[in-house]
Design an enzyme around this catalytic site. Structure first.
Site, PDB file in Angstrom:
ATOM      1  N   CYS A  79       8.093  54.731   0.084  1.00  0.00           N
ATOM      2  CA  CYS A  79       8.286  55.158   1.401  1.00  0.00           C
ATOM      3  C   CYS A  79       7.718  54.052   2.168  1.00  0.00           C
ATOM      4  O   CYS A  79       6.500  53.711   2.257  1.00  0.00           O
ATOM      5  CB  CYS A  79       7.309  56.482   1.493  1.00  0.00           C
ATOM      6  N   CYS A  82       4.946  55.290   4.999  1.00  0.00           N
ATOM      7  CA  CYS A  82       3.740  55.680   4.284  1.00  0.00           C
ATOM      8  C   CYS A  82       2.951  54.351   4.213  1.00  0.00           C
ATOM      9  O   CYS A  82       1.696  54.538   4.305  1.00  0.00           O
ATOM     10  CB  CYS A  82       4.069  56.137   2.745  1.00  0.00           C
TER      11      CYS A  82
END
Length: 324
Positions: A79, A82
């Site tokens: 991700c 993230c």
């Protein structure tokens, strides 16, 4: 993905909360007082950011949230947003110096936790305060917005739940291993024997005190921890009218006190699963202080039975599903 705010205004009326500056001053004073009085020792800054999995969730998040807000960062290695958000949260955890702890959960390795929190996309950030889950925001939010959300969380935790955070050792080097703890005095055979004798004599208050005397010096003593939970349980049921308690619990499922007393009687009578089921259901149907009271009593009964007992493992799963 654009960040989606999830306001906490439904959790507490922030208009009734005192100014954040006053709250922070009170928290700082409380932490200083606790340190002077020999309270919980200061932790290293490295302890403010932890990796959490399903096995350690109860200990590292739920139990810890009774003393400090726990912010949860749901993330994954693949991700990209993230990777933008996580370093900001980690830096702010150190900057806020014990006002919250950051728990990082890899969703690929902990999909059950992801499902229990209802995470639809990552990064997603939640908080757990006094055992209650609060959604904060989703997506890689701007730092100013994150700070505002964290300030609000800290304020709610202090004013609503009385959580002033944990003390941090400002002189410790982040990532440095803490010094080995001083070995407690011992052995404790005499104190433990005194506790057992008090239990046999029906002196539950005396047994409680004897076990607490051991735990003052050795907080991890498993025999004293189990004995204390048992002594407190026996002390609670000693003066109960079993028939009256069960009638009250059956007549009014919303009577939290009756449900707690009935659960104690269930456990003492050997009906372990009935005790656990009753309290899980009480947690499910209640909110606020009542819910927290029932949850804490259930955790106490887990101590009596033992963490490795399959009935405890099953009940922990049921509790997590109810809470999240």
């Amino acid at each position: 993905m654009q960040p989606r705010n999830m306001s906490m205004s439904g959790v507490v009326d922030l208009a009734a909360v005192k100014a954040a500056g006053e709250a922070k001053a009170k928290a700082e004073q409380a932490r200083a007082d606790a340190a002077r009085q020999g309270g919980t020792p200061a932790v290293s800054p490295s302890a403010l950011v932890i990796d959490v999995d399903e096995a350690g969730f109860e200990r590292d998040v739920l139990q810890r949230s009774t003393e400090v807000p726990v912010v949860i960062d749901f993330w994954a290695e693949w991700c990209q947003p993230c990777k933008q958000l996580s370093p900001v949260l980690e830096r702010l955890a150190t900057e806020y110096s014990g006002r919250f702890v950051l728990a990082k959960i890899d969703v690929d390795a902990n999909q059950l936790l992801m499902q229990q929190f209802g995470v639809q996309g990552i990064p997603a950030v939640f908080a757990v305060v006094a055992g209650q889950a609060l959604p904060l925001f989703q997506g890689a939010a701007p730092e100013a917005q994150i700070r505002q959300t964290l300030d609000q969380l800290v304020q709610v935790a202090e004013e609503r739940f009385g959580l002033t955070g944990i003390a941090v050792d400002g002189e410790a080097v982040p990532g440095e291993q803490p010094a080995a703890p001083v070995q407690p005095a011992g052995p404790y055979d005499a104190l433990l024997e005194a506790a057992v004798q008090a239990l046999d004599a029906g002196d539950f208050a005396g047994a409680v005190q004897a076990y607490k005397n051991v735990l003052v010096d050795d907080p991890t003593n498993s025999e004293a921890t189990l004995g204390l939970a048992q002594a407190e349980l026996l002390g609670r049921v000693g003066g109960l009218d079993a028939q009256a308690v069960r009638t009250a619990a059956a007549d009014d499922p919303s009577d939290v006190r009756a449900q707690l007393e009935a659960a104690d009687l269930d456990l003492v009578g050997g009906h372990v699963e009935d005790a656990f089921g009753r309290l899980v259901e009480t947690v499910r149907r209640t909110a606020g202080d009542d819910r927290n009271t029932a949850r804490l009593r259930l955790l106490e009964l887990f101590e009596v039975v033992g963490a490795d007992d399959p009935r405890v493992v099953k009940a922990r799963g049921a509790l997590a599903r109810v809470l999240f």
